[in-house]
Design a protein around this motif. Structure first.
Motif, PDB file in Angstrom:
ATOM      1  N   HIS A  30       0.836  -1.211   0.000  1.00 41.29           N
ATOM      2  CA  HIS A  30       0.000   0.000   0.000  1.00 41.29           C
ATOM      3  C   HIS A  30       0.867   1.255   0.000  1.00 41.29           C
ATOM      4  CE1 HIS A  30      -2.706   3.124   1.555  1.00 41.29           C
ATOM      5  NE2 HIS A  30      -3.701   2.381   1.123  1.00 41.29           N
ATOM      6  N   ASP A  31       1.894   1.256   0.854  1.00 38.88           N
ATOM      7  CA  ASP A  31       2.749   2.447   0.977  1.00 38.88           C
ATOM      8  C   ASP A  31       3.532   2.709  -0.300  1.00 38.88           C
ATOM      9  OD1 ASP A  31       1.802   2.696   3.534  1.00 38.88           O
ATOM     10  OD2 ASP A  31       3.632   1.968   4.520  1.00 38.88           O
ATOM     11  N   PHE A  32       4.105   1.641  -0.892  1.00 38.85           N
ATOM     12  CA  PHE A  32       4.892   1.878  -2.110  1.00 38.85           C
ATOM     13  C   PHE A  32       3.995   2.257  -3.280  1.00 38.85           C
ATOM     14  CE2 PHE A  32       7.197   0.568  -5.987  1.00 38.85           C
ATOM     15  CZ  PHE A  32       8.169   1.555  -5.927  1.00 38.85           C
ATOM     16  N   TYR A  33       2.814   1.681  -3.363  1.00 36.49           N
ATOM     17  CA  TYR A  33       1.873   2.093  -4.404  1.00 36.49           C
ATOM     18  C   TYR A  33       1.560   3.584  -4.277  1.00 36.49           C
ATOM     19  CZ  TYR A  33       0.697  -2.605  -6.222  1.00 36.49           C
ATOM     20  OH  TYR A  33       0.722  -3.831  -6.834  1.00 36.49           O
ATOM     21  N   GLY A  34       1.493   4.073  -3.049  1.00 36.78           N
ATOM     22  CA  GLY A  34       1.265   5.497  -2.836  1.00 36.78           C
ATOM     23  C   GLY A  34       2.412   6.344  -3.358  1.00 36.78           C
ATOM     24  N   VAL A  35       3.639   5.868  -3.137  1.00 41.99           N
ATOM     25  CA  VAL A  35       4.826   6.555  -3.663  1.00 41.99           C
ATOM     26  C   VAL A  35       4.772   6.597  -5.184  1.00 41.99           C
ATOM     27  CG1 VAL A  35       7.344   6.414  -3.907  1.00 41.99           C
ATOM     28  CG2 VAL A  35       6.279   5.972  -1.686  1.00 41.99           C
ATOM     29  N   ALA A  36       4.434   5.460  -5.784  1.00 46.31           N
ATOM     30  CA  ALA A  36       4.372   5.370  -7.242  1.00 46.31           C
ATOM     31  C   ALA A  36       3.265   6.258  -7.806  1.00 46.31           C
ATOM     32  CB  ALA A  36       4.140   3.919  -7.662  1.00 46.31           C
ATOM     33  N   GLU A  37       2.138   6.306  -7.128  1.00 44.24           N
ATOM     34  CA  GLU A  37       1.014   7.131  -7.586  1.00 44.24           C
ATOM     35  C   GLU A  37       1.393   8.609  -7.575  1.00 44.24           C
ATOM     36  OE1 GLU A  37      -2.902   8.085  -8.908  1.00 44.24           O
ATOM     37  OE2 GLU A  37      -1.734   6.222  -8.944  1.00 44.24           O
ATOM     38  N   ALA A  38       2.187   9.008  -6.592  1.00 45.24           N
ATOM     39  CA  ALA A  38       2.650  10.405  -6.533  1.00 45.24           C
ATOM     40  C   ALA A  38       3.605  10.711  -7.682  1.00 45.24           C
ATOM     41  CB  ALA A  38       3.340  10.665  -5.189  1.00 45.24           C
ATOM     42  N   ILE A  39       4.400   9.721  -8.084  1.00 43.63           N
ATOM     43  CA  ILE A  39       5.335   9.893  -9.204  1.00 43.63           C
ATOM     44  C   ILE A  39       4.584   9.925 -10.527  1.00 43.63           C
ATOM     45  CG2 ILE A  39       7.209   8.783 -10.501  1.00 43.63           C
ATOM     46  CD1 ILE A  39       8.169   7.624  -7.771  1.00 43.63           C
ATOM     47  N   ARG A  40       3.587   9.035 -10.676  1.00 44.14           N
ATOM     48  CA  ARG A  40       2.832   8.921 -11.925  1.00 44.14           C
ATOM     49  C   ARG A  40       1.334   8.855 -11.597  1.00 44.14           C
ATOM     50  NH1 ARG A  40       0.591   4.963 -15.343  1.00 44.14           N
ATOM     51  NH2 ARG A  40       0.852   5.378 -17.569  1.00 44.14           N
ATOM     52  N   PRO A  41       0.693   9.991 -11.407  1.00 41.19           N
ATOM     53  CA  PRO A  41      -0.729  10.010 -11.039  1.00 41.19           C
ATOM     54  C   PRO A  41      -1.598   9.270 -12.057  1.00 41.19           C
ATOM     55  CG  PRO A  41       0.239  12.184 -10.745  1.00 41.19           C
ATOM     56  CD  PRO A  41       1.264  11.355 -11.458  1.00 41.19           C
ATOM     57  N   GLY A  42      -2.534   8.488 -11.551  1.00 42.29           N
ATOM     58  CA  GLY A  42      -3.447   7.736 -12.408  1.00 42.29           C
ATOM     59  C   GLY A  42      -3.071   6.280 -12.591  1.00 42.29           C
ATOM     60  N   THR A  43      -1.886   5.902 -12.102  1.00 37.67           N
ATOM     61  CA  THR A  43      -1.423   4.529 -12.292  1.00 37.67           C
ATOM     62  C   THR A  43      -2.350   3.521 -11.614  1.00 37.67           C
ATOM     63  OG1 THR A  43       0.877   5.267 -12.447  1.00 37.67           O
ATOM     64  CG2 THR A  43       0.513   2.929 -11.985  1.00 37.67           C
ATOM     65  N   LEU A  44      -2.761   3.795 -10.391  1.00 37.18           N
ATOM     66  CA  LEU A  44      -3.597   2.839  -9.655  1.00 37.18           C
ATOM     67  C   LEU A  44      -4.978   2.701 -10.292  1.00 37.18           C
ATOM     68  CD1 LEU A  44      -2.677   3.511  -5.919  1.00 37.18           C
ATOM     69  CD2 LEU A  44      -1.605   2.003  -7.591  1.00 37.18           C
TER      70      LEU A  44
END
Length: 311
Positions: A30-44
Motif C-alpha cells: 500500500h505504501d509503495f503504491y502510494g509513492v508510485a502514484e505520486a510519481i505517476r498520477p493515475g497509475t492505480l
C-alpha cells in the motif's frame, strides 16, 4: 531446500484489477503504491479499473505491471521469505533491479515509466506484433524468420520461441507456419519488442541512465540474472547501463537463464506478478523445480504455509 529465486513477469500478463487485494492488505505494498502514484498520477486507476485495451498500451503496461510484480516480492519479504537470486522477463528485469538492491524502488519505478514511453515511441514508428511459436526446431525457425524478415527474440523454454517483427511480415510468417502445421499464439503486446526496431528506445534509455541524475546504480546484493546474457550482472556501472538499455533490442535468453539459475543452486522459483507464464517456462525447463506464484492474498498464503517454516 536449496536456493529461492523470485521471477518477475513481463508484458502480456497484465489484467485489470491485478494485485488489488495485496494493495489493500499488505501495508508495504500500500505504501509503495502510494509513492508510485505520486510519481505517476493515475497509475492505480489504470491498474485496478482500467480497460484491457488501456493496459495493453506499452506506456501504461510497464509502470502498472512493475507495481503488480513488486507487490509479490514485498509481500513475501514481509513474511520472512527472501530471494537468493532474482530475474525478470523483459520489463520484469527492471523490477529485479529493485528487488536485488541494484536500484532503489522509486528510482526503478521512474525508470520503468521512462522505458515504457521510449518503447511506445519506437513502437509507433513501425506497426509490429509478436507471436509465440510452439514445438518447432530452433534452427528451422531461425531460417524461416530470416527468409521472411522477422526476428526470433524470446527463447522462453524448450519448445517455445517468440518471434517479433513488422505486422505484414509477421502475417507472412503466420501463413508459412500454418502451411507447415506449426502452432503459434499471438501475444497481447503493443509492438515489435526486442528487435532492432527498438534501437531508438535503447539509445534513449542509455542517455536517461547516464544523464538522468536520479539513478544510483549499485552492485546487486544477490545474483541478478540478465536477459541479454543469461548470467548475473556485473557490478560495473557502465556495463550495467549497457545491459539495461540494450535489453529492449536484444533477445531474452530466458531458458538459458533458468538453466543457469538451477546450475547455481536454485531449486525453488516464485513468480511474482499476474499470470503463470514464467511458472510454465520453469516447469518445462528445470526438472524437479518447486514452483509457486504470488499475485493475490490466497496465493501468498499458500507460499507462506509451504515455505515460511523454512525461511
Amino acid at each position: 531446500m536449496g536456493k529461492v529465486a523470485f521471477l518477475f513477469a513481463g508484458q502480456g500478463s497484465q489484467y485489470p484489477g491485478m494485485t488489488k487485494d495485496l494493495f489493500e492488505n499488505i501495508p508495504e505494498v500500500h505504501d509503495f503504491y502510494g509513492v508510485a502514484e505520486a510519481i505517476r498520477p493515475g497509475t492505480l486507476t489504470q491498474m485496478f479499473s482500467g480497460t484491457e485495451e488501456e493496459l495493453k498500451k506499452t506506456e501504461n503496461t510497464q509502470p502498472c505491471l512493475f507495481l503488480a510484480d513488486i507487490a509479490g516480492a514485498l509481500a513475501l519479504i514481509k513474511n520472512g521469505i527472501k530471494p537468493d537470486a532474482v530475474a525478470g522477463f523483459s520489463l520484469g528485469e527492471i523490477v529485479a533491479l529493485a528487488a536485488s538492491g541494484a536500484l532503489k524502488k522509486q528510482e526503478a519505478f521512474k525508470l520503468v515509466c521512462k522505458r515504457g514511453k521510449f518503447m511506445q515511441k519506437s513502437s509507433g514508428e513501425v506497426d509490429g506484433k509478436m507471436i509465440a511459436v510452439m514445438r518447432m526446431d530452433r534452427d528451422e525457425l531461425k531460417t524461416l524468420c530470416k527468409e521472411v524478415g522477422v526476428y526470433p527474440v524470446n527463447y522462453n523454454c524448450p519448445g517455445q520461441i517468440v518471434v517479433s517483427g513488422e505486422k505484414e511480415k509477421m502475417e507472412t510468417l503466420k501463413e508459412r507456419l500454418t502451411e507447415q502445421k506449426v502452432r503459434f499464439v499471438e501475444l497481447a503486446v503493443g509492438g515489435a519488442f526486442h528487435t532492432p526496431y527498438m534501437d531508438g528506445a535503447a539509445k534513449s534509455l542509455k542517455k536517461e541512465l547516464k544523464e538522468g541524475k536520479i539513478y544510483n546504480l549499485n552492485k546487486a546484493q544477490i545474483p541478478l540474472y540478465a536477459n541479454k546474457t543469461a548470467e548475473p550482472y556485473s557490478g560495473d556501472e557502465e556495463e550495467m547501463i549497457c545491459t539495461i538499455s540494450d535489453q529492449v533490442k536484444s533477445s531474452v535468453k530466458w531458458e538459458e537463464t533458468l538453466t543457469n539459475m538451477a546450475r547455481d543452486g536454485v531449486d525453488t522459483f516464485i513468480e511474482c506478478g499476474p499470470g503463470k507464464a514464467l511458472s510454465g517456462f520453469v516447469k518445462r525447463t528445470v526438472e524437479g523445480a518447486k514452483i509457486y506464484n504470488v499475485y493475490n492474498m490466497e496465493s501468498l498464503q499458500k507460499v507462506i504455509e509451504e515455505l515460511g517454516k523454512d525461511a
